[in-house]
Design a protein around this motif. Structure first.
Motif, mmCIF file in Angstrom:
data_model
loop_
_atom_site.group_PDB
_atom_site.id
_atom_site.type_symbol
_atom_site.label_atom_id
_atom_site.label_comp_id
_atom_site.label_asym_id
_atom_site.label_seq_id
_atom_site.Cartn_x
_atom_site.Cartn_y
_atom_site.Cartn_z
ATOM 1 N N ALA A 32 3.730 -43.426 22.997
ATOM 2 C CA ALA A 32 2.535 -43.329 22.147
ATOM 3 C C ALA A 32 2.767 -44.014 20.804
ATOM 4 C CB ALA A 32 2.154 -41.872 21.944
ATOM 5 N N ILE A 33 3.977 -43.866 20.256
ATOM 6 C CA ILE A 33 4.291 -44.517 18.982
ATOM 7 C C ILE A 33 4.273 -46.036 19.150
ATOM 8 C CG2 ILE A 33 6.083 -44.879 17.239
ATOM 9 C CD1 ILE A 33 6.937 -41.998 17.628
ATOM 10 N N GLU A 34 4.863 -46.521 20.258
ATOM 11 C CA GLU A 34 4.860 -47.960 20.504
ATOM 12 C C GLU A 34 3.435 -48.484 20.681
ATOM 13 O OE1 GLU A 34 7.460 -48.503 23.803
ATOM 14 O OE2 GLU A 34 9.274 -48.214 22.605
ATOM 15 N N MET A 35 2.571 -47.674 21.303
ATOM 16 C CA MET A 35 1.174 -48.074 21.461
ATOM 17 C C MET A 35 0.491 -48.192 20.099
ATOM 18 S SD MET A 35 -2.242 -46.914 21.361
ATOM 19 C CE MET A 35 -2.153 -45.128 21.480
ATOM 20 N N THR A 36 0.735 -47.226 19.201
ATOM 21 C CA THR A 36 0.097 -47.282 17.883
ATOM 22 C C THR A 36 0.637 -48.448 17.054
ATOM 23 O OG1 THR A 36 1.696 -45.683 16.965
ATOM 24 C CG2 THR A 36 -0.367 -44.798 17.841
ATOM 25 N N ILE A 37 1.915 -48.779 17.240
ATOM 26 C CA ILE A 37 2.469 -49.933 16.526
ATOM 27 C C ILE A 37 1.749 -51.205 16.945
ATOM 28 C CG2 ILE A 37 4.508 -51.398 16.248
ATOM 29 C CD1 ILE A 37 6.219 -48.868 16.496
ATOM 30 N N ARG A 38 1.581 -51.387 18.248
ATOM 31 C CA ARG A 38 0.951 -52.609 18.736
ATOM 32 C C ARG A 38 -0.531 -52.647 18.404
ATOM 33 N NH1 ARG A 38 4.824 -51.916 23.557
ATOM 34 N NH2 ARG A 38 6.544 -53.161 22.802
ATOM 35 N N ILE A 42 -2.561 -55.559 16.347
ATOM 36 C CA ILE A 42 -3.775 -56.189 16.870
ATOM 37 C C ILE A 42 -4.934 -56.050 15.892
ATOM 38 C CG2 ILE A 42 -5.548 -56.055 18.673
ATOM 39 C CD1 ILE A 42 -3.273 -55.211 20.610
ATOM 40 N N PHE A 43 -5.193 -54.818 15.449
ATOM 41 C CA PHE A 43 -6.370 -54.590 14.608
ATOM 42 C C PHE A 43 -6.166 -55.043 13.172
ATOM 43 C CE2 PHE A 43 -7.086 -51.247 17.967
ATOM 44 C CZ PHE A 43 -8.129 -51.928 18.569
ATOM 45 N N THR A 44 -4.922 -55.022 12.683
ATOM 46 C CA THR A 44 -4.660 -55.588 11.352
ATOM 47 C C THR A 44 -4.960 -57.082 11.355
ATOM 48 O OG1 THR A 44 -2.974 -53.953 10.745
ATOM 49 C CG2 THR A 44 -2.876 -56.085 9.633
ATOM 50 N N GLY A 45 -4.512 -57.778 12.409
ATOM 51 C CA GLY A 45 -4.782 -59.213 12.502
ATOM 52 C C GLY A 45 -6.263 -59.513 12.601
ATOM 53 N N ILE A 46 -6.971 -58.791 13.471
ATOM 54 C CA ILE A 46 -8.409 -59.037 13.662
ATOM 55 C C ILE A 46 -9.190 -58.708 12.393
ATOM 56 C CG2 ILE A 46 -10.467 -58.316 14.936
ATOM 57 C CD1 ILE A 46 -8.643 -57.814 17.352
ATOM 58 N N LYS A 303 -6.714 -70.866 5.108
ATOM 59 C CA LYS A 303 -6.363 -71.306 6.464
ATOM 60 C C LYS A 303 -5.028 -70.745 6.955
ATOM 61 C CE LYS A 303 -6.140 -75.442 9.368
ATOM 62 N NZ LYS A 303 -6.273 -76.917 9.398
ATOM 63 N N PRO A 304 -3.938 -70.838 6.175
ATOM 64 C CA PRO A 304 -2.673 -70.257 6.648
ATOM 65 C C PRO A 304 -2.786 -68.750 6.888
ATOM 66 C CG PRO A 304 -2.289 -71.716 4.787
ATOM 67 C CD PRO A 304 -3.772 -71.528 4.886
ATOM 68 N N PHE A 305 -3.582 -68.077 6.065
ATOM 69 C CA PHE A 305 -3.758 -66.635 6.223
ATOM 70 C C PHE A 305 -4.453 -66.309 7.543
ATOM 71 C CE2 PHE A 305 -6.395 -62.814 5.648
ATOM 72 C CZ PHE A 305 -5.407 -61.894 5.331
ATOM 73 N N ILE A 306 -5.492 -67.046 7.869
ATOM 74 C CA ILE A 306 -6.220 -66.812 9.123
ATOM 75 C C ILE A 306 -5.321 -67.102 10.331
ATOM 76 C CG2 ILE A 306 -8.133 -67.629 10.554
ATOM 77 C CD1 ILE A 306 -9.743 -68.027 7.979
ATOM 78 N N ILE A 307 -4.509 -68.157 10.232
ATOM 79 C CA ILE A 307 -3.561 -68.461 11.316
ATOM 80 C C ILE A 307 -2.578 -67.307 11.495
ATOM 81 C CG2 ILE A 307 -1.664 -69.984 12.021
ATOM 82 C CD1 ILE A 307 -3.143 -72.274 10.601
ATOM 83 N N SER A 308 -2.072 -66.785 10.377
ATOM 84 C CA SER A 308 -1.118 -65.672 10.458
ATOM 85 C C SER A 308 -1.774 -64.426 11.046
ATOM 86 C CB SER A 308 -0.540 -65.359 9.069
ATOM 87 O OG SER A 308 -1.534 -64.811 8.222
ATOM 88 N N GLY A 309 -3.066 -64.212 10.754
ATOM 89 C CA GLY A 309 -3.773 -63.081 11.349
ATOM 90 C C GLY A 309 -3.841 -63.196 12.858
ATOM 91 N N PHE A 310 -4.077 -64.420 13.332
ATOM 92 C CA PHE A 310 -4.103 -64.663 14.777
ATOM 93 C C PHE A 310 -2.716 -64.417 15.386
ATOM 94 C CE2 PHE A 310 -3.446 -67.722 18.279
ATOM 95 C CZ PHE A 310 -4.388 -67.228 19.179
ATOM 96 N N LEU A 311 -1.660 -64.912 14.720
ATOM 97 C CA LEU A 311 -0.293 -64.720 15.216
ATOM 98 C C LEU A 311 0.094 -63.244 15.221
ATOM 99 C CD1 LEU A 311 1.524 -67.679 13.399
ATOM 100 C CD2 LEU A 311 0.851 -67.553 15.808
ATOM 101 N N PHE A 312 -0.363 -62.521 14.198
ATOM 102 C CA PHE A 312 -0.029 -61.095 14.112
ATOM 103 C C PHE A 312 -0.697 -60.320 15.244
ATOM 104 C CE2 PHE A 312 0.116 -56.936 11.725
ATOM 105 C CZ PHE A 312 1.496 -56.878 11.685
ATOM 106 N N THR A 313 -1.921 -60.721 15.593
ATOM 107 C CA THR A 313 -2.598 -60.103 16.734
ATOM 108 C C THR A 313 -1.813 -60.345 18.019
ATOM 109 O OG1 THR A 313 -4.762 -60.413 15.677
ATOM 110 C CG2 THR A 313 -4.751 -60.022 18.050
ATOM 111 N N LEU A 314 -1.256 -61.552 18.158
ATOM 112 C CA LEU A 314 -0.454 -61.867 19.346
ATOM 113 C C LEU A 314 0.786 -60.989 19.439
ATOM 114 C CD1 LEU A 314 -0.513 -65.780 19.640
ATOM 115 C CD2 LEU A 314 -1.725 -64.100 21.043
ATOM 116 N N LEU A 315 1.353 -60.608 18.295
ATOM 117 C CA LEU A 315 2.525 -59.732 18.311
ATOM 118 C C LEU A 315 2.211 -58.410 19.001
ATOM 119 C CD1 LEU A 315 4.108 -60.150 14.755
ATOM 120 C CD2 LEU A 315 4.756 -61.260 16.888
ATOM 121 N N GLY A 316 0.966 -57.940 18.837
ATOM 122 C CA GLY A 316 0.576 -56.701 19.489
ATOM 123 C C GLY A 316 0.213 -56.895 20.944
ATOM 124 N N VAL A 317 -0.366 -58.048 21.253
ATOM 125 C CA VAL A 317 -0.800 -58.318 22.634
ATOM 126 C C VAL A 317 0.402 -58.625 23.527
ATOM 127 C CG1 VAL A 317 -2.135 -59.888 24.092
ATOM 128 C CG2 VAL A 317 -3.064 -59.106 21.902
#
Length: 423
Positions: A32-38, A42-46, A303-317
């Motif tokens: 459950a903790i690992e699920m909340t981390i991911r 995901i939602f921080t990036g989005i 632009k770099p910030f938006i790219i990082s948001g996309f990459l951060f979402t991938l970390l969760g996916v």
């Protein structure tokens, strides 16, 4: 090319510890903790992408609210005193946050921003930024030091963290435009590599579990009115953070904030308060502390910030990616962020430009700030004689400081006292 990577590490260091600490406080199972981390990733990036694209339109991290993080931890610790199990407390918190999210969306949808601004005045925002600075610096300063099982400081690791603070500070001050702007990224990479060499046995283990979503992991929503009220009020109070963050960031860009920016940003915030409540996360808010990072790195382009948001979402996916970054020592992340957030104190000072103080008007700032800081340094156990449902308010210096500031701004005509000073 390096700018999105630096943003990515900043997002990670600010996010990962929050779901871990909440999961530990509510005794959640490992999966459950690992699920909340991911889900956090995901939602921080989005949310960050949406805010910078159609919300306030600034490169401003949108992640777990420090105010609500502390509140949830306190409520978890207080569960036994409330004679409730953790799932009951967690369910009440979820209900309060769901209601606050809906109300926040209504405020934005019906354009009630001006009504909120009558309560959250510029001095209240200044008080909030000062208190947030102290709260975050306390957290990151303590996080720099590793504590042994006997409760003492692990001296070698702690001295290494201090060395990273000095290294990053010198890079920022003496490194020139290139090294100075990338001091945060360099500090994290160098610190991480040296830590792996010097303290290989202390590195966190990499997680390899698969993603499995669970709704309301902290507890199913219920009607525990006391818990609901505290959670609801605190969540609405984070609107102060939204106004403070957007205004302070606009000041960095030397721009005037349009009302429509507040409205769009708060609408997105309300939606994600509901989403985070469903997945057992601390609700999101624009990070005022990002301003210190912006001033340290000069990464003003979106632009770099938006790219990082996309990459951060991938970390969760993609679990292996998040699992690898999970091996970064938290002491290193805290040491680097300690330097980045020193800039936030300058933001607090700049918010007072044009404000005059004398022996009377200084109470307008000093009262809420110093009382709030004092409460932060009092052990919560000393408030044990206060009704338990009030303790999350009374023991939180940030909440009490902001409430005191709101009251002072309402009951005292500071403009008259300021006019007297000028005269």
């Amino acid at each position: 090319m390096l700018s999105p990577l630096q943003w990515l590490f900043f997002m990670f260091a600010n996010t990962v510890v929050v779901p871990i600490s909440v999961g530990a406080a509510f005794q959640l199972p490992t999966n459950a903790i690992e699920m909340t981390i991911r889900c956090s990733f995901i939602f921080t990036g989005i949310s960050s992408i949406l805010q910078s694209w159609i919300g306030h339109r600034y490169p401003l991290l949108d992640s777990h609210a420090g105010l609500l993080w502390g509140l949830i931890l306190n409520m978890g610790i207080s569960a036994s005193a409330l004679q409730m199990d953790l799932s009951t407390v967690g369910g009440g918190i979820a209900t309060g946050f769901l209601l606050a999210g809906v109300v926040t969306v209504v405020i934005a949808a019906f354009n009630l921003i001006s009504t909120i601004q009558k309560i959250i005045k510029p001095m209240v925002i200044s008080v909030y930024i000062f208190l947030l600075t102290f709260q975050l610096i306390f957290i990151f300063f303590k996080g720099m030091f590793k504590i042994t099982e006997s409760g003492t400081i692990d001296l070698p690791v702690s001295l290494f963290s201090i060395g990273i603070v000095i290294f990053v500070s010198l890079l920022r001050i003496k490194g020139g435009k290139v090294l100075g702007n990338f001091s945060i990224l360099i500090g994290i990479i160098v610190g991480w590599l040296l830590y792996r060499i010097i303290f290989p046995s202390d590195l966190p283990k990499e997680s390899s579990s698969s993603m499995a979503f669970t709704f309301f992991p902290l507890g199913t929503p219920n009607l525990e009115l006391g818990i609901i009220f505290v959670s609801f009020f605190a969540a609405l109070l984070t609107l102060t953070n939204s106004f403070a963050s957007i205004q302070a960031t606009a000041d960095v860009y030397k721009e005037k904030v349009e009302q429509n920016l507040y409205r769009r940003s708060i609408f997105i915030t309300g939606i994600f308060v509901v989403i985070t409540a469903i997945f057992g996360l601390v609700p999101f808010t624009p990070f005022t502390s990002t301003i210190g990072f912006l001033q340290s790195t000069k990464l003003y382009n979106r632009k770099p910030f938006i790219i990082s948001g996309f990459l951060f979402t991938l970390l969760g996916v993609i679990p292996p990616l998040g699992g690898f970054l999970g091996t970064m020592p938290l002491t290193i992340g805290n040491a680097v962020l300690f330097v980045a957030y020193l800039q936030l104190f300058g933001t607090a000072l700049n918010s007072l430009k044009g404000t005059l103080f004398n022996s009377e008007t200084i109470f307008r700032l000093a009262g809420p700030v110093l009382i709030g800081v004092s409460i932060m340094n009092i052990p919560p156990a000393l408030f044990g004689s206060i009704p338990v449902l009030l303790q999350p308010f009374i023991t939180n210096g940030l909440i009490m400081g902001v409430i005191i500031s709101i009251i002072l701004e309402k009951i005292i005509d500071w403009n008259k006292l300021t006019t007297k000073l000028v005269g």
